[in-house]
Write an enzyme that holds these catalytic residues in place. Structure first.
Site: not given
Ligand code: F6R
Ligand code: MG
Ligand code: MG
Length: 376
Positions: A11, A52, A90, A104, A131, A233, A236, A246, A291
């Site tokens: 991403d 994304d 974003y 790597n 995703d 964090y 994800k 096959q 999301d």
């Molecule tokens: C991204 C995700 C979204 C963000 C959420 C808050 O992979 O899962 O749900 O965690 O949109 O994002 P921020 O903290 O960047 O505003």
């Molecule tokens: Mg993202």
């Molecule tokens: Mg993603």
């Protein structure tokens, strides 16, 4: 010939929010991989997106962990990030966690799945891309494909497969692996992989008696954990997987079948919620509601002398309409729990989200039952 199929994803900026990839990033990645193909670094490529995440699907003949291909992916993401920054997309450069390429791509943020194999007379493969979830989301479908005769008829009908398959499982927290033979160790395998946030299927191998060599992995899953790399964090680990199909292996249809059941996975909204995994065609891979919901796309390719013939957008088919409908009904049901478990992840899993920062703010306000409370 021996061919390597390498899928590397990251991403590097969302359009809009965390929902989709801007066409200019796709254009930039296509240019970068076309130039590398002309230079002979790769044999072929396909640039895809899911939510994304920007996905680079590449073939070459240099084996897994080939430095030049990893570096190509890194440079491609760096160029795309420059555009993402210009457009103020974003989270521009979100998954590129280190400053410079160091040999790597593993451990640098992007996710990676690779397979090297002798190209068969006909070589169908599927690249799966998810995703808003984590690598353990693949445990359920990969197990069904290679371990469950109620899913895969070939496990009882095809003499190649009756011996079963070997599962390589990683403990992603200790970086240790265990190899388990199915069917005889099936219960032990399930005991582990049911804990999908910790034990993750990394590879699957055929067993002796299959016409596909037992030395060649036939499925590989990206298991990169962003928070373990970044120490906090940062989103994800939206995983990818490659599965060969096959002729001694599960058929394409047996490999798609597990996704007709939209099982619950973690990673929806802020990486902190459980929800259904919805199979979609590539044109429906934009993330929207809360999301999510979490999505999976499956692209089929025939590999011909290292060239990628395809893709076939497999979940675009109406055969998955019921799975989508069920997923949307489950999404409604789960959403009604709001901040309550089991929609929200368990306390243990929330440790790897931004929740601990919230808890730290109130930690001191907890007092023993016999102590008097003071208000702030
Ligand atoms: C991204 C995700 C979204 C963000 C959420 C808050 O992979 O899962 O749900 O965690 O949109 O994002 P921020 O903290 O960047 O505003
Ligand atoms: Mg993202
Ligand atoms: Mg993603």
């Amino acid at each position: 010939m021996k061919v390597t199929l390498t899928v590397i994803k990251a991403d590097v900026g969302g359009f809009t929010g965390h929902s989709n990839v801007h066409p200019k990033l796709m254009e930039s990645a296509n240019k970068s991989l076309e130039a590398a193909k002309k230079k002979g670094i790769i044999l072929d490529y396909y640039v895809a997106k899911v939510g994304d995440d920007l996905q680079l699907i590449m073939t070459h003949d240099k084996g897994v962990d080939y430095k030049k291909v990893h570096e190509l992916a890194w440079d491609t993401f760096i160029s795309a990030t420059a555009i993402a920054k210009e457009l103020k997309l974003y989270g521009a450069g979100q998954d590129l966690l280190v400053d410079a390429f160091s040999g790597n791509i593993k451990g640098m943020g992007p996710g990676c799945a690779e397979l090297e194999f002798e190209e068969r007379q006909s070589e169908p493969v599927i690249v799966f891309m998810m995703d808003k979830t984590e690598p353990g989301a693949f445990n359920f479908p990969i197990f069904k494909m290679f371990g469950d005769p109620f899913n895969t008829a070939g496990l009882i009908i095809d003499p190649n497969m009756i011996g079963g398959f070997v599962f390589e499982v990683l403990d992603i927290y200790t970086n240790k692996k265990i190899t388990l033979n199915s069917p005889e160790e099936l219960y032990t395998l399930l005991a582990l992989i049911g804990t999908k946030s910790k034990y993750v299927i990394k590879r699957v191998y055929p067993r002796a008696g299959n016409k596909v060599s037992e030395k060649e992995a036939v499925a590989a899953i990206s298991t990169d954990k962003l928070h373990l790399i970044a120490g906090e964090y940062v989103g994800k680990d939206d995983p990818v997987a490659i599965v060969r199909c096959q002729s001694g292996l599960p058929s394409q249809g047996e490999i798609l079948e597990p996704f007709a059941f939209p099982h619950l996975v973690s990673g929806w909204m802020r990486g902190s919620h459980n929800g259904p995994l919805m199979p979609v065609g590539i044109n429906n891979s934009m993330i929207t509601r809360f999301d999510g919901p979490t999505r999976v796309v499956g692209l089929g390719f025939q590999i011909a002398n290292g060239k990628l013939i395809g893709p076939a957008d497999l979940f675009g088919d109406i055969a998955f309409d019921n799975a989508r409908k069920t997923a949307l009904d489950i999404a409604d049901y789960m959403r009604r729990h709001g901040p309550f478990e089991p929609h929200r992840l368990s306390e243990h899993e929330m440790e790897y989200t931004s929740m601990p920062k919230v808890m730290n703010n109130i930690r001191k306000r907890f007092v023993g039952l016999d102590e008097s409370t003071t208000s702030d």
